[in-house]
Write a protein that holds these residues in place. Sequence first.
Motif, PDB file in Angstrom:
ATOM      1  N   GLU A 126      21.961  13.850 -19.420  1.00  0.00           N
ATOM      2  CA  GLU A 126      22.966  12.935 -18.859  1.00  0.00           C
ATOM      3  C   GLU A 126      22.984  11.614 -19.633  1.00  0.00           C
ATOM      4  O   GLU A 126      21.946  11.115 -20.051  1.00  0.00           O
ATOM      5  CB  GLU A 126      22.600  12.676 -17.400  1.00  0.00           C
ATOM      6  N   ILE A 127      24.182  11.064 -19.811  1.00  0.00           N
ATOM      7  CA  ILE A 127      24.300   9.755 -20.462  1.00  0.00           C
ATOM      8  C   ILE A 127      24.130   8.675 -19.396  1.00  0.00           C
ATOM      9  O   ILE A 127      24.773   8.705 -18.360  1.00  0.00           O
ATOM     10  CB  ILE A 127      25.653   9.612 -21.183  1.00  0.00           C
ATOM     11  N   ARG A 128      23.235   7.744 -19.657  1.00  0.00           N
ATOM     12  CA  ARG A 128      22.936   6.657 -18.717  1.00  0.00           C
ATOM     13  C   ARG A 128      23.459   5.359 -19.306  1.00  0.00           C
ATOM     14  O   ARG A 128      23.160   5.016 -20.444  1.00  0.00           O
ATOM     15  CB  ARG A 128      21.429   6.581 -18.519  1.00  0.00           C
ATOM     16  N   THR A 129      24.252   4.647 -18.538  1.00  0.00           N
ATOM     17  CA  THR A 129      24.700   3.304 -18.911  1.00  0.00           C
ATOM     18  C   THR A 129      23.850   2.333 -18.111  1.00  0.00           C
ATOM     19  O   THR A 129      23.753   2.455 -16.897  1.00  0.00           O
ATOM     20  CB  THR A 129      26.188   3.121 -18.597  1.00  0.00           C
ATOM     21  N   ALA A 130      23.222   1.402 -18.798  1.00  0.00           N
ATOM     22  CA  ALA A 130      22.275   0.511 -18.128  1.00  0.00           C
ATOM     23  C   ALA A 130      22.508  -0.949 -18.481  1.00  0.00           C
ATOM     24  O   ALA A 130      23.063  -1.269 -19.533  1.00  0.00           O
ATOM     25  CB  ALA A 130      20.851   0.901 -18.528  1.00  0.00           C
ATOM     26  N   TRP A 131      22.080  -1.801 -17.565  1.00  0.00           N
ATOM     27  CA  TRP A 131      21.995  -3.243 -17.784  1.00  0.00           C
ATOM     28  C   TRP A 131      20.509  -3.557 -17.745  1.00  0.00           C
ATOM     29  O   TRP A 131      19.868  -3.395 -16.718  1.00  0.00           O
ATOM     30  CB  TRP A 131      22.706  -4.009 -16.678  1.00  0.00           C
TER      31      TRP A 131
ATOM     32  N   PHE B 187      23.876  -1.251 -22.374  1.00  0.00           N
ATOM     33  CA  PHE B 187      23.701  -0.219 -23.388  1.00  0.00           C
ATOM     34  C   PHE B 187      23.736   1.175 -22.773  1.00  0.00           C
ATOM     35  O   PHE B 187      23.734   1.326 -21.556  1.00  0.00           O
ATOM     36  CB  PHE B 187      22.386  -0.432 -24.150  1.00  0.00           C
ATOM     37  N   GLN B 188      23.786   2.187 -23.651  1.00  0.00           N
ATOM     38  CA  GLN B 188      23.796   3.578 -23.211  1.00  0.00           C
ATOM     39  C   GLN B 188      22.742   4.368 -23.978  1.00  0.00           C
ATOM     40  O   GLN B 188      22.496   4.111 -25.158  1.00  0.00           O
ATOM     41  CB  GLN B 188      25.146   4.251 -23.497  1.00  0.00           C
ATOM     42  N   TYR B 189      22.172   5.345 -23.288  1.00  0.00           N
ATOM     43  CA  TYR B 189      21.262   6.292 -23.935  1.00  0.00           C
ATOM     44  C   TYR B 189      21.388   7.636 -23.232  1.00  0.00           C
ATOM     45  O   TYR B 189      21.921   7.730 -22.136  1.00  0.00           O
ATOM     46  CB  TYR B 189      19.815   5.783 -23.915  1.00  0.00           C
ATOM     47  N   ARG B 190      20.927   8.671 -23.901  1.00  0.00           N
ATOM     48  CA  ARG B 190      20.966  10.009 -23.327  1.00  0.00           C
ATOM     49  C   ARG B 190      19.617  10.292 -22.675  1.00  0.00           C
ATOM     50  O   ARG B 190      18.575  10.186 -23.320  1.00  0.00           O
ATOM     51  CB  ARG B 190      21.265  11.062 -24.389  1.00  0.00           C
ATOM     52  N   LYS B 191      19.639  10.631 -21.397  1.00  0.00           N
ATOM     53  CA  LYS B 191      18.418  10.959 -20.690  1.00  0.00           C
ATOM     54  C   LYS B 191      17.873  12.292 -21.186  1.00  0.00           C
ATOM     55  O   LYS B 191      18.598  13.099 -21.774  1.00  0.00           O
ATOM     56  CB  LYS B 191      18.687  11.038 -19.184  1.00  0.00           C
TER      57      LYS B 191
END
Length: 131
Positions: free
Chosen positions: A47-52, A31-35
């Motif tokens: 910053e946009i963070r892409t995470a597992w 998923f992605q979220y904005r820090k």
Amino acid sequence: EIYTLSLHDALPISISPEELDKMLLSGIVHFQYRKKAKKGQLEDSGEIRTAWGTRKSAVITKIPHGGECPPKKVGYSLYFDVEKSDWRVFWSGRLIGVWDKVYTEPEFTKLYAKLKAEEAKGKEEEVIPEE
């Protein structure tokens, strides 16, 4: 509005932070979220963070330093970052999107190895050989 992001067709599908929480409890989610924006910057400039991530205890307990889940704060999404081996939290209103598949641990391990190999190959191709 929040969308799921398909690795295959990129068709957006709405998803709520509560649905993300359910997905995180059932396996590994991409998923992605904005820090949070840095001090003095506009709110949308984070910053946009892409995470597992996951909240499935069977996966977390196999990871060194997985530890216990910290308390969940109202309005925030809590997840265990399987890449960084650490707990993370973000404000649910900053969720951008979720890919539409929940991965099992073996599926994730196989896919992640493939993605890292492709990333390394891409970096090698960026290097211009000296003549």
